[in-house]
Design a protein around this motif. Sequence first.
Motif, PDB file in Angstrom:
ATOM      1  N   THR A   1      -9.973   5.755  -2.493  1.00 63.84           N
ATOM      2  CA  THR A   1      -9.618   6.163  -3.846  1.00 63.84           C
ATOM      3  C   THR A   1     -10.561   7.266  -4.294  1.00 63.84           C
ATOM      4  O   THR A   1     -11.787   7.098  -4.235  1.00 63.84           O
ATOM      5  CB  THR A   1      -9.703   4.985  -4.834  1.00 63.84           C
TER       6      THR A   1
ATOM      7  N   ASP B   1      -8.667   2.118   3.099  1.00 66.25           N
ATOM      8  CA  ASP B   1      -8.061   2.995   2.105  1.00 66.25           C
ATOM      9  C   ASP B   1      -9.161   3.739   1.373  1.00 66.25           C
ATOM     10  O   ASP B   1     -10.346   3.439   1.525  1.00 66.25           O
ATOM     11  CB  ASP B   1      -7.160   2.218   1.139  1.00 66.25           C
TER      12      ASP B   1
ATOM     13  N   GLN C   1       0.829  -1.201   0.000  1.00 64.89           N
ATOM     14  CA  GLN C   1       0.000   0.000   0.000  1.00 64.89           C
ATOM     15  C   GLN C   1       0.863   1.251   0.000  1.00 64.89           C
ATOM     16  O   GLN C   1       1.759   1.409   0.822  1.00 64.89           O
ATOM     17  CB  GLN C   1      -0.912  -0.010   1.228  1.00 64.89           C
TER      18      GLN C   1
ATOM     19  N   GLY D   1      -3.792   5.632   1.232  1.00 64.07           N
ATOM     20  CA  GLY D   1      -3.694   4.442   2.053  1.00 64.07           C
ATOM     21  C   GLY D   1      -3.784   4.803   3.522  1.00 64.07           C
ATOM     22  O   GLY D   1      -2.947   5.558   4.043  1.00 64.07           O
ATOM     23  N   LEU D   2      -4.778   4.293   4.188  1.00 64.00           N
ATOM     24  CA  LEU D   2      -5.030   4.632   5.587  1.00 64.00           C
ATOM     25  C   LEU D   2      -4.693   3.491   6.524  1.00 64.00           C
ATOM     26  O   LEU D   2      -5.221   3.412   7.632  1.00 64.00           O
ATOM     27  CB  LEU D   2      -6.499   5.042   5.764  1.00 64.00           C
TER      28      LEU D   2
ATOM     29  N   ALA E   1      -9.940  -3.924  -2.013  1.00 66.38           N
ATOM     30  CA  ALA E   1      -9.239  -3.010  -2.913  1.00 66.38           C
ATOM     31  C   ALA E   1      -8.910  -3.709  -4.222  1.00 66.38           C
ATOM     32  O   ALA E   1      -9.057  -3.140  -5.306  1.00 66.38           O
ATOM     33  CB  ALA E   1      -7.970  -2.485  -2.250  1.00 66.38           C
TER      34      ALA E   1
ATOM     35  N   TYR F   1      -4.947   8.270  -4.509  1.00 63.87           N
ATOM     36  CA  TYR F   1      -5.161   7.080  -3.681  1.00 63.87           C
ATOM     37  C   TYR F   1      -4.562   7.348  -2.310  1.00 63.87           C
ATOM     38  O   TYR F   1      -3.388   7.719  -2.185  1.00 63.87           O
ATOM     39  CB  TYR F   1      -4.505   5.853  -4.306  1.00 63.87           C
TER      40      TYR F   1
ATOM     41  N   TYR G   1     -12.658  -1.290   2.993  1.00 66.06           N
ATOM     42  CA  TYR G   1     -12.258  -1.684   4.335  1.00 66.06           C
ATOM     43  C   TYR G   1     -12.097  -3.188   4.379  1.00 66.06           C
ATOM     44  O   TYR G   1     -12.689  -3.920   3.585  1.00 66.06           O
ATOM     45  CB  TYR G   1     -13.302  -1.232   5.366  1.00 66.06           C
TER      46      TYR G   1
ATOM     47  N   SER H   1       0.299   5.650  -0.800  1.00 67.91           N
ATOM     48  CA  SER H   1      -0.534   6.767  -1.233  1.00 67.91           C
ATOM     49  C   SER H   1       0.137   7.460  -2.402  1.00 67.91           C
ATOM     50  O   SER H   1       1.368   7.498  -2.500  1.00 67.91           O
ATOM     51  CB  SER H   1      -0.741   7.751  -0.080  1.00 67.91           C
TER      52      SER H   1
END
Length: 891
Positions: A289, A287, A254, A281-282, A755, A279, A308, A256
């Motif tokens: 988009t 995440d 992942q 990424g959390l 994802a 994008y 999620y 961002s």
Amino acid sequence: MSEFNIFFADTTKPVTKPKKAGTTPAEGKQSIVNDLKPDTVPVPATAIFTPTDSLPTVKDTVIVDTLNMPKMSADSLDARVTFKATDSIVLRFKEKRFYLYNNADVKYKDIHLTAARMNFSQETGILEAMNVTDSTGKKQGRPILNSGDQETESDTIRYSFISQKAKIFHTKAVYGEGFVHSEQIKKSPDNTIFGFRNGYTTCNLDTPHFAFRARKIKVIPDKIIVSGPANLEIEGIPTPLFIPFAIFPITQGQRSGILPPQYTVNQQKGIGLENGGYYLGLGEHLDLTMRGAIYSYGSWGLTLSPTYRKRYKYNGGFNIAVATTRIGDKEVKQDFSNSRDFRVTWNHSMDSKARPGTNFSANVNFGTSTYNTYNTYDYATRLNNMMSSSIAYSKSWAGKPYNLTVSMNHSQNTSTRDVVITLPEASFTVNTLYPFQKNGVSGTPKWFEKIGVAYNLNARNTASFKDSLFGKEGMLKNMQTGIQHQIPISFSIPITKNITMSPSVNYGERWYTKRIVRTYDSLNNKIDTAYQGGFYRLQEMSVGVSLATAVYGMYSFGKNSKVTKIRHVMRPTVGMNYSPDFGSKYYYNLRIDTGNTARAFQRVSYFDGSVYGTPAAQAFGGISFGLDNNLEMKVKSKKDSTGERKVKLLDGFGFNGSYNLVVDSFKLSTINFYARTNLFDKVNISATANVDPYQYDSLGRRTPTYAWKGGKGFNIGRLTDVTVSMSTSFQSGDKKSKQKEQQKQDIETEQTSDAQMQAQQRQLEMVRRNPGEYVDFDIPWRLDLSYSLNMSKSRTSDYRRDTTIFNQYLSFNGDFSLTPKWKVGLNSGFDFINKRIAYTTMYISRDMHCWQMSINLVPFGSFRQFSITINPKAGILRDLRINRTRQFQDL
């Protein structure tokens, strides 16, 4: 080959030179040994360096006294070095240097180096690897350096064991899907690479078809490739396309970052940029988009796609899209339209192992009726005018016979703008219980111990309305609520070895909260409808008994016949059933026209269109019957180990119906006929037909006279509906079919995150939109055919006349290769009723090794399109595409 330890000791004590020039290596390598100086010793072609204090035991050499051990030198290596060569290894003690000839191979820590030749200096700690040139002038045995997951191929490599730095000349390095060609590179101990005069490409040829040329680059392994100003070069020719810098991510996992947009030209919306965004990424579980689109005529769109997941628990994701579409000139009102649309999707799935016996899932898809009209371009989506949603929770109790399911459902027709919402729908079932069965008793149970009782409860609250009434009073007014109870009691009794009798009793109730009352308006000659609230309890009951068996027949042919046997299996069923008349009180005669003739009245129910319908308006006491058949044959076959091969002629064919003994007329029910087969394991055929055995008068009314009585010829009845469908698929052989199937299985066995699911859905949408970009050149040709025919007869909605509806459709799609690199494809059909070709897409594709060209065409219809695209195949350069699109839409 033998292995031993070699160490150059740091000592001032002289070492006696060998008495001979050297030992002779293996036969065929004499010329190398004859060139050696007197202070050189050839050694076996496999050896191991370790920081020891002794020299190898070699013939005609003097060994250092091990009792007077020298100290370890400061330049000794901190790990073992394993080396080998297929020709020979030569040591020069005076120069502290050794040479490896032919397929040299060296391993040190995580470094693995192979080359045609190598030499190593202990004083400098530098290992040099190089290739050789054969008699034809071709380079052989290019050095290949593997460091961790990084592979570098070059002409010459100089590697320092002391500093762990390297300098490499004329190299090609692999980074994920990309390749970097460099004249020179410097490799630091942390594997960071600095390149001089470089080219980045996804073409795997030594002379690539295209490359981004940059003077300097920096590569941080597993993270990023960064370059200064770069120029796109195609077939060795520089293009006018320059970029001030270039960033090529080579990360895994992942990250961002910015999602670059795609350039497009739309006939209705103008010039635009699509699918650009960011994008975010959390973390491991979440995440987001964000993608957007903007066009020169004022249209725009925004999509948010959060996903999620929690491993071994659940995963899901949303897709929330809003769009504003402006078409035409605002000053010309009759040609201008401004549409604001939205669409929401949600999918959620739960791991079956998270909570055994409990499951929660969601598949939601709803939005405005014009969203697909303005914001989708592939034919499959545009032709599908249905949207549906489902959210379901289910639970079963371990060791208990109870099961519960609660769901919410939605369906929407974007053409008619009809919406049906079911909120909620519940089902509770109790599996069959055997109350008379004793615990712990062995042997054959008695007949009453086989009596089973079950219970089924279904509840539903549903509403049908136009989408403009969503959330308004009209939506609530159309709400229908119903509850259905069913208690089936059954058991089986074997009469003979092949005949089984199964008595059964069924009791049920249907509960409603409103009923429909229709009245005739003579002034306006129409029917008015009103709803009456209350509690309405409808009952039904039936008892019956059935007999079932199977009859086998076999016909054998002569020894000279290719067909050896034909087997016919018949499975007849006969049942006696009785249902009392509990439904007549829920029916009444409705006037539908003026006058007092029988045609002016129609028998209707207070609960027409209700959730679970209405019980039958008459008693039934009669016989139900059916016959199912299966037909197979065996033919001689040398390929089969038994010498015979089974061939299915008809997988199943038969009929079923019933005869009511307690009514005065229309005792025989409609007869249902069916047949299904798979000819030659290629052609799937299925057919069903319903035949009404009674005659009809000149006004289209059903009479109690059988169809085969009073006529000029034999007639079994009137066809009320017929359905026939056929499908087949043909394709040429695929040499890579096993490999592709294995890859497919590997993907299916992997746990797919949401994802990844979202990415796959976007990829499928791209496939539907541009099929020419995703063809399989390994299959020379492919053809899929399907045909369907449906005919139905019924009364019109005003009960005044008959209507017959025909639907007949042929669909076909396939492709073929003009050459190994050119592919042409077509997806179309023919509507026999309207006598016109259905929605058609065509494509032409050209495989250009690392690039691909595709032409997609929708030649006619309300939505027409032409596009030509040239793009690299590699996913990392997916957005580097040259596209020209023209679209024409009838609004």
